[in-house]
Design an enzyme around this catalytic site. Structure first.
Site, mmCIF file in Angstrom:
data_model
loop_
_atom_site.group_PDB
_atom_site.id
_atom_site.type_symbol
_atom_site.label_atom_id
_atom_site.label_comp_id
_atom_site.label_asym_id
_atom_site.label_seq_id
_atom_site.Cartn_x
_atom_site.Cartn_y
_atom_site.Cartn_z
ATOM 1 N N SER A 81 0.834 -1.197 0.000
ATOM 2 C CA SER A 81 0.000 0.000 0.000
ATOM 3 C C SER A 81 0.876 1.258 0.000
ATOM 4 O O SER A 81 1.625 1.471 -0.948
ATOM 5 C CB SER A 81 -0.966 -0.051 1.188
ATOM 6 O OG SER A 81 -1.988 0.907 1.046
ATOM 7 N N GLU B 251 -9.693 -5.351 -3.794
ATOM 8 C CA GLU B 251 -9.019 -4.270 -3.059
ATOM 9 C C GLU B 251 -10.030 -3.247 -2.527
ATOM 10 O O GLU B 251 -9.906 -2.722 -1.424
ATOM 11 C CB GLU B 251 -8.025 -3.549 -3.974
ATOM 12 C CG GLU B 251 -6.852 -4.367 -4.450
ATOM 13 C CD GLU B 251 -5.699 -4.374 -3.470
ATOM 14 O OE1 GLU B 251 -5.796 -3.711 -2.419
ATOM 15 O OE2 GLU B 251 -4.696 -5.054 -3.754
ATOM 16 N N HIS C 73 -8.191 -5.345 0.360
ATOM 17 C CA HIS C 73 -6.898 -4.690 0.536
ATOM 18 C C HIS C 73 -6.333 -5.090 1.903
ATOM 19 O O HIS C 73 -7.018 -5.012 2.910
ATOM 20 C CB HIS C 73 -7.102 -3.176 0.467
ATOM 21 C CG HIS C 73 -5.845 -2.373 0.534
ATOM 22 N ND1 HIS C 73 -4.950 -2.308 -0.515
ATOM 23 C CD2 HIS C 73 -5.328 -1.578 1.517
ATOM 24 C CE1 HIS C 73 -3.957 -1.505 -0.187
ATOM 25 N NE2 HIS C 73 -4.151 -1.055 1.048
#
Length: 540
Positions: free
Chosen positions: A191, A324, A442
């Site tokens: 990320s 995600e 995610h």
């Protein structure tokens, strides 16, 4: 193994680690909380990091250190301290017969939260392999990314990225003492950590400091990875109680005296609705620095830096999860009216596109047709929104990175996609989003690479355990050999190939409940639609 045998001499002084047994029964050694920089307190607050002073007495590095200051959403409180620029080293042993390759990991958290602590990033799974795992804390939020425009103030921003740069340099100087090979370092991140990895790949400040990279669910092509300056220094100081005297320099002096807890408590309250409409994710994140310094990381627009990136010469493994966008449902649960907002689709046409309003409306209609062709968005009908956010916020940035590599790089690009959908092991989705939802959100993949506070290990006959071993095998093989093909891919009868540079559609290693497969990326048509919004050479 005696305590003496766990003492290592670093460039700055001796450190003592300890012996452990992993959740899988593997013996390993750990060194936690080794200083790689001085405490950024007082006049050093907000500035680029300074190497630590040397010490002579053996430093106890057997316990986890405090994280950098941030609001921990899991614990729902502010945690941390300023003297937290520390690094951690984990390995099977510190005296291997030959030096071991190194995986240097940068945590995510939107540049506003996160920690290198083992409650989220435990080494239990990766220490099965012949690698040295290194993690570290870096400053986040305003304490890590405050930016002053005046050169006289000496705070050009990106201190958090400069922390990372210093940590990488610490590894090169010290990792041999822990059995690691400084000439075989893979920089990995998730990320915001993945975007950080890419910043180091395009910045000359980090040129040639590592040999490979792993990019997980983040990109400098994603709009959230760069912050625009809107007088944030003065706005933050006023929010805490500054009297407005002395301009930005006066605000900086005030903030240097402020309690870190007050800074953290007020930093995210600065964003207005207009800021968010303008695609500003946080007031304090990576930014184009207003003037050049010796430690400058981002001297100009990252889009421009990427076109001459030194990192194009090294191999990359890049990818994300299948859903995600489940992450964005956190906000929708708090504000369900956003799904019925008349500008839902228009607002998701990237605001930085140099196109007319007429063209924006046209693209908004295409988004509606693609994600909600025969229905309207709602919390009960959220899959289209999840897919749109998956593409816009994460996968399209990854896709642009892959396209840029195909156009400019002769090094190899391996793409993966993770769709491991577990009822009990996708910890981020279950604990931070909604336990009733399904899909691979995610950050869900992190549970399959790192042990965490749950101390869970799936049963050996489960797909979760097979998925865990597949991710560990693939990632460690790339770290060790620069080639992610491994026992688990061979067991599945799969060859994980780098992407061809001449084909517009990319292939990926798909890691799913039923095993692995090397396939065309399943949602390529959606990404092609986002590509079409960019004209001429604006895509990459």
């Amino acid at each position: 193994m005696s305590l003496e045998s766990l003492t290592v001499q670093t460039k700055y002084g001796p450190v003592r680690g300890k012996r452990n047994v992993s959740l899988l029964g593997q013996e390993y050694v750990s060194f936690q909380g080794i200083p790689y920089a001085r405490a950024p307190e007082g006049e050093l607050r907000f500035k680029a990091p300074v190497p630590p002073q040397k010490w002579t007495e053996t430093l106890d590095c057997t316990q986890q250190c405090e994280p950098c200051y941030h609001f921990d959403r899991r614990l729902q409180k502010i945690v941390g301290c300023e003297d937290s620029l520390k690094i951690n080293v984990f390995a099977k042993e510190i005296n291997p017969s030959t030096p071991l390759p190194v995986m240097l990991y940068i945590y995510g958290g939107g540049f506003t939260e996160g920690t290198s602590g083992t409650e989220l990033y435990g080494p239990d799974f990766l220490v099965q392999k012949d690698i040295v795992l290194v993690s570290f804390n870096y400053r986040i939020g305003a304490l890590g990314f405050l930016c002053c425009q005046s050169e006289q103030d000496g705070v050009p921003g990106n201190a958090g990225l400069k922390d990372q740069n210093l940590a990488i340099r610490w590894v090169l100087e010290n990792i041999a003492a822990f059995g690691g090979d400084p000439k075989r370092v893979t920089l990995a991140g998730h990320s915001a950590g993945a975007a950080s990895v890419q910043y180091h790949l395009i910045s000359d400040a980090s040129k040639d400091l590592f040999q490979r990279r792993i990019v997980m669910s983040g990109s400098t092509y994603s709009s959230w990875s760069l912050t625009r300056q809107r007088n944030w220094v003065e706005k933050l100081a006023k929010a805490i109680g500054w009297d407005g005297q002395g301009g930005e320099s006066g605000a900086l002096r005030f903030l240097r005296r402020a309690k870190p807890e007050d800074i953290v408590a007020h930093q995210e309250k600065l964003l207005t609705d207009q800021d968010m409409q303008d695609d500003i994710f946080t007031p304090f994140g990576p930014t184009v620095e207003p003037y050049l310094t010796e430690q400058c990381i981002i001297p100009k627009a990252p889009f421009e830096m990427a076109r001459t990136a030194w990192g194009d010469k090294i191999d990359i493994m890049i990818g994300g999860t299948s859903e995600e966008g489940l992450l964005l449902l956190q906000k929708i649960k708090l504000h369900p009216e956003l799904l019925s907002h008349p500008h839902l689709f228009l607002g998701n046409v990237p605001p930085n596109l140099k196109i007319s309003m007429e063209k924006r409306i046209e693209f908004a209609a295409k988004l509606k047709q693609r994600y909600y062709p025969d229905s309207i968005p709602s919390m009960e009908n959220n899959l289209g929104y999840v897919h749109m956010m998956s593409d816009r916020v994460f996968w399209h940035g990854l896709h642009r990175t892959i396209l840029a590599r195909a156009a400019r790089s002769r090094a190899r690009t391996f793409v993966y996609r993770i769709c491991l959908d577990s009822e009990f092991y996708n910890h981020y989705r279950i604990m931070m989003i909604d336990p009733k939802l399904r899909g691979t959100a995610h950050a869900d993949e992190l549970s399959y690479l790192f042990s965490n506070f749950t101390q869970q290990v799936p049963g050996k006959e489960t797909f979760e355990y097979r998925g865990l071993q597949t991710l560990v095998d693939v990632f460690s093989a790339f770290v060790i050999n620069g080639d992610p093909n491994c026992g688990m891919t061979a067991k599945g009868g799969v060859v994980f190939e780098p992407n061809a540079q001449t084909k517009p559609t990319f292939k990926c290693l798909n890691i799913a409940n039923d095993g692995v497969a090397f396939v065309d990326y399943p949602d390529a048509d959606r990404l092609d639609m986002w590509d079409a919004m960019y004209v001429n050479d604006e895509l990459f």
